[in-house]
Design a protein around this motif. Sequence first.
Motif: not given
Lengths: 339, 261
Positions: A6-7, A52, A54, A63, A65, B89, B100-103, B105, B145-146, B185, B187-189
């Motif tokens: 996992l990252p 937004r 959803a 995380a 922003k 993004h 989209p949410d990029i949560l 790394p 969104l994530h 990635n 799935q991890s969030v």
Amino acid sequence: MKHSSLPSQPKLFSHLYIERGILEHPQTQMIRVKFSDSQVIVIEHYKEVFNRSAQSFAAQSSAKKLILARKEGKFLHEGSQYSDGFGIKQFFYASSVMGCLYDCDYCYLQGLYPSANTVLFVNLEDAFEQLTPYLGEDTLVATSYDTDTMAIESLTHQTKSWLDFAAQNEKLHLEIRTKSANIKALKNNIPNDRVTLAWTLSPQEIIDRYEHATPSLQKRLSAVREAIQLGWKVRLCIDPVIYTENFDSLYPQLIETIFATIDPESIEHLTLGSFRMSQSHLRSLKKLRRSDVAFFPYTVKDEMATYPETVESYILETLLAKATQYLPQERIRTWQRQS
Amino acid sequence: MIYLITALDAEAKPLWDHYRLKRDSSLPYTLYRNDEMTLLVGGIGKANTMMALSALLGWRIPETGDILINIGICGAPSEYTIGEALLIHQIFEGERRYYPDILYPHTLRESSLVCINSPQSIVRDYPVDMESSALFQAASRFFKLHQMAFIKIVSDHFTPESVTKEGAMDLVRSHVKTLDELIRNLQSVQVDSLLFTSEERQKIDALKGHFTKSQGDALEDALNYFRLKNPEQSLKIDHDIPHSKRERSQLLETLIIALTA
């Protein structure tokens, strides 16, 4: 699909969403330098990201922003019935940041906002302009009502700006409430009698369980001691008290811990208050299903959820009895529902 | 479930090869599946993709923890290398913008993307595709969104006539490992908001059936409180239900006190 590796944890503010209109603002530029590795996404208006549909507040919490924007309209709002105005008739809170770096399970922001991201309004000068007409008489402004401004001071310098503005305006009183251990902003300003720094303190067990990403009790107490030594007025807040099975030991012990290292004479007030929240915010909190705090069988009256009267009274009586061992009652402020 | 969406068969083929998916004829769209993955070929353009995705998600409604990835080729300005995979993004569609949410790394280059109506020969400022905005709109009715990601592989510098079927297959095939990592990635969030097992849920719903709506809500709150506070403890909710209304109310009160003690 196998989860082989996992990252690592995402970086704080890995993405900066910046309104096109403030790309050249000095604070924007300073923040871009600080977060030079972050992705920069140019937007037209902060609401297109912050509002937004959803979004998952829970997923975003780990995380967060940063959204940089220009505040349009009112920076100042009338103080709420859930807060103490300390008898000052003109009581406002300033909304210069939306969202908080900290992630407390009992925080009403989870019910107030659709997003866990932070919006920083860079045009604080407009807040001062809006406040100026009121400064003919005593006015209290709570600067960290919808956020913890001290927690992101290194990024915003807003606390410093407020302190500078208060130094120039003799009728302006500030309340800066925080859980932060970062008091750098205070060191560069001369202590001001009209500024009250209010630290929220909780037992370490409560911090571990409900106040995610916040400094430890010991770190907060160190910051309190240092602020007092520098000459600042300090108020301590055991508020909100979260009622748990070991309340009887946790909270009285907290009061002992506090006054074992802090001279009771050196603080202005101690504030005691149990958890309370508007019914609508509590409903939103429940939808997140993140913490047991949301699901306690509270009593709801006049749209406000509180512990049942017997529990609430028990909390305050227990803590008052303990606190009066150190402080006279007139220096202890309590929040209790007016029945 | 992992939902993979492509526009073209050529983009899909390397994926059903890699993940060993089988053709499924449950819908009037090209669909490949196995137990943990569904691959949909939605067709070219916004209308096609929106109809296909709506049909798929209406047929198999996503659950908490499911993810959706749109993977495909795109045209891009010359500063993007042919064959480079981009994680999107921001999606533009006229005056509208989607995020989209990029949560998590990741090591991919991020980019904005313009969703257009026809193959693009005019050089634009950003990479372009023809499906992403419609996919985002349809998917965000079903996913948070994530839970969504858009990955685009640069196929050309606004010379769509140069893109061949084999070329598209090669580009996607060269990024199956990238896709594997993106899946991990994403799935991890994912946040698991289901507090109860399906067996517990059945028992809870049966128990709530004996009470009024507001009593049931109070019981549900108390059960949530208990589980969040004691995640390791099992629920004890096997009770004989009394016939009288008064005794049922007493039972409810006892249960709530026990659960929230």
